[in-house]
Design a protein around this motif. Sequence first.
Motif, PDB file in Angstrom:
ATOM      1  N   THR A 304     -66.635  39.509  50.741  1.00  0.00           N
ATOM      2  CA  THR A 304     -65.322  38.925  50.488  1.00  0.00           C
ATOM      3  C   THR A 304     -64.526  38.891  51.774  1.00  0.00           C
ATOM      4  O   THR A 304     -64.466  39.879  52.520  1.00  0.00           O
ATOM      5  N   SER A 305     -63.920  37.742  52.053  1.00  0.00           N
ATOM      6  CA  SER A 305     -63.105  37.592  53.254  1.00  0.00           C
ATOM      7  C   SER A 305     -61.849  38.449  53.146  1.00  0.00           C
ATOM      8  O   SER A 305     -61.347  38.743  52.051  1.00  0.00           O
ATOM      9  N   TRP A 344     -70.915  34.696  49.851  1.00  0.00           N
ATOM     10  CA  TRP A 344     -69.743  34.830  50.722  1.00  0.00           C
ATOM     11  C   TRP A 344     -68.590  34.079  50.071  1.00  0.00           C
ATOM     12  O   TRP A 344     -68.688  32.893  49.790  1.00  0.00           O
ATOM     13  N   ALA A 346     -64.474  33.150  50.207  1.00  0.00           N
ATOM     14  CA  ALA A 346     -63.311  33.041  51.082  1.00  0.00           C
ATOM     15  C   ALA A 346     -62.500  31.837  50.631  1.00  0.00           C
ATOM     16  O   ALA A 346     -62.969  31.014  49.834  1.00  0.00           O
ATOM     17  N   GLU A 350     -60.741  28.249  54.870  1.00  0.00           N
ATOM     18  CA  GLU A 350     -61.437  29.110  55.817  1.00  0.00           C
ATOM     19  C   GLU A 350     -62.926  28.760  55.886  1.00  0.00           C
ATOM     20  O   GLU A 350     -63.529  28.733  56.962  1.00  0.00           O
TER      21      GLU A 350
END
Length: 706
Positions: A304-305, A344, A346, A350
Motif C-alpha cells: 500500500t502506498s 500494489w 495507490a 500516482e
Amino acid sequence: MNKQNQWAAMSMVQRIFLVFSLLLGAVPVHAQNSIESVSGSIQGGQEVIRIDLAQPLTADPVAFLIQSPARIALDFPGVSNAMGRSTVPVNQGNLQSISVLQAATRSRVVLNLKQATAYKTQMEGKTLVVVLAPVASTAPAATAMPVFAEARNADTLPLKDLDFRRGADGSGRVIVTLPNNQVGVDIRQQGQSLVVEFLRSTLPEGLRRRLDVTDFGTPVQTVAIFQTGDRVRMVIEPKGQWEHSAYQSDEQFVVEVKPLKADPAKLTQGPGYKGQKLSLNFQNIEVRSLLQVIADFTNFNIVTSDSVSGSVTLRLQDVPWDQALDLILQSKGLGMRKNGNVLWIAPKDEIAAREKLELESVAALQGLEPLRTQSFQMNYTKAVDVAVQLKGVTTGSGSTARSTSILSSRGSVIAEPRTNQIFVTDIASSLEQVQQLLAKIDIPVRQVLIEARIVEASDTFGKSLGVKLGGGINPAGGVQVLSVDGSGVNATIGSSYTAGSATTTSGNFVNLPAPALSTGQAAGTFAVSLFNAAANRFLNLEISALEADGKGKVVSSPRVVTADQTKALIEQGEELPYQIATSSGATSIAFRKANLKLEVTPQITPEGSIILTLDVNKDTVGRSTTAGFAIDTKHIQTQVLVENGGTVVIGGIFELTEADNETRVPLLGDLPAIGNLFKSRSRTSSKKEMLVFITPKMIAERIGTR
C-alpha cells in the motif's frame, strides 16, 4: 566538578551510551497480550464462544464472515497464542472447532461452523464473548438470512432517495440513499423475491411507489417500497436465474441482482467476479486496515502506498472478494497493479505518474543501448516483402509523426534476395520482438484444391404442319407430268393452251407449307393428285409435316490448386479474330476470347472452413454476323463460405422458350374441319439450364524427408 565539566570530560562513546540508557529508562515496557484459552458452550439455547486473554483489549478485533466454507475470523493485533496448541475441537451445535493461528505479532481466531450465521461480540473484562445466532429451520419458501447490519442509531430518520440503474453486465442495481451510515439493514430471500428492511426508518410520501423496471432488460421486474411499523420494507421481484449481492458505502446502500448465464466454454460460470465470497461489516474503518483484512483472506501480498489514507463505512454480504476490493478502490479513487501474488495499491494519479516515468526511462535507455546486427533466414516468405513489413509506414511529420514499424527509432533492416535473408540492426529488445514475429509469419502456407463443375443441359421440341392446294385444266392433247423430289412425292400436272384470246395455266391456289424449325430441319411432304379425264380437270394436294425432339448436356470441370489467400486463374478456349478500323482509316485484326475461365482466391478460416472469392466465365462461339462471330457469355462473380470438402451450388441460369405460330387464309381457314386445308401451324419449346458447383479441399501437409 559540575555537570558541564563532567559532560565535557566524557568520550563520544560514553555520551552515546548515556543517551541510550536514558531513552531505554524513559520508555515503559509493556508485556505483550496473549490468548490464554478458548472454549465453546450452549447457554440458554445460544451458542457462546469465550476467548480468554491475558489483558483486556483496547479495541474490538477486526472480524469478517465467510459463507463457503462457513467461518468467522477474528484478528487480534499485538496478541500472541499462549495456549500451546492451535486447534480446539468442539463439535457442539453449529460450531465444529476453533483454530488459533499466530503470524508475527498478530493472532487470528477462526470459528469453523457447519452453517453460516450472524454473530455478536462483546467484552467482559479480559474475555471476548462471541454469541452465534441460531440457524433457522423454516420452510423452503422462506429462506432465513442473517441480519445484514444492526441499527446503531436510536432515532427514526427518513430515507433520502430511491433509484434504479442497469449495470454494464445486464445486472439491475437498486440504490437507496440512507439518512446516515448508522441505519440497520436486514436483507433476505423469500421465495423468488428479495426483501430488504431498513430498521428504524421512515419513508417520505414522494418515495412510496412501485417501480416497473421491465424495460431495462435486467432480471429485476418490479421494486416496491412501503412503510411497515418502525421500518421501511422494499420488495424486489426478479425473474429467471439470478444471484444477488448487497453492499453499502457510507450513506449509499446498493442491492445488485445479476443474471446467471451458463457458458459451456468458460471454466467458471456466473458473473465476471470469481473470488471466494465473504461478508464484511465495518464502521469508519481505515482503508489500510481494510486492505490488510482482504490480504489475509486472499493470501495475497498487498503493498500500500503511503498516500493511501482515509476511512470508509462498508457493509458487504456474500460478495466475491475481488468485487469487494474493486468497490473499496472505486470509493477512494485508488488503482491496483498485480505482479504475481503481489498487489500494489495507490491513488490512480500516482500509478499513472509512475508508469509514465517508467516508460520515459525505458525510452531514454533505448537511446543509449548499443546496437546489434542479426541475420534471419527466410524459408517460406520473400525477404524483400518481410523487410517492407518490418520498416512499416510513417504518418505525419514533426512531433505528430507516428511509425508502425516494429523496429526502434535507431533500427534498420536490409533484405538480400539472392539468399533470401534479412539483416536487422537494432537494440536487443527489438531484435527479440523481430525474432518472435518472424517465427509466426515465416511458416508454410496451407494449400487448397478448388474444383468447379459447370453443367449445361438443353431440351428442345418442335412440331409444324402445312398444306399446298392447287389445280387446273388439262387441254386436249395436253401432257401429264409426274415428278418425285427428295422431300416426297410432288405431283405436278400442268400445261397451258390458248383458246381465242384466253390462256389458262394450272398452279397452286393455296400455298402454306410447314415452316422449318429453328434447328434447321426441313419438313417432309406427302402429295396426291386427283384427275378427271372426262372434264379435263385435276386437283393437287400436298401435306408437309415435321416433328423434332433433342436433348443435350455439356459438363466442364476446371480445377486449380493455390495457396491460402493467393489468387489462382485457369482458362481454356479460343480467340476469334475480327477487324477494327484505326483513326487513319486502315483496318487491323484483333482477337476476342471465347473461354472457360475459373478465377478464385481462397481464405482458410480458423475453424477449418474456406471462404472463396469466385469469378467464373463460360463463353462460347455464337451466331455469325457481318462483323464477325458473336460470343455467348455466362458469367458468375460471388463470395461464398464452404466447409472443407463440401460442395455448394453458387449459381445457375434457367431459360425456357415457347412459341406457337399459325398462318391461315382468311375466312376459309376458320371453317370447321375443312379449314385445316387453308392453314399451317408450328409449335416449338426450348429449355436451357446452367448450374455451377464448387468443391474446395485443403491439401494435407506432407511431412517427411527425401
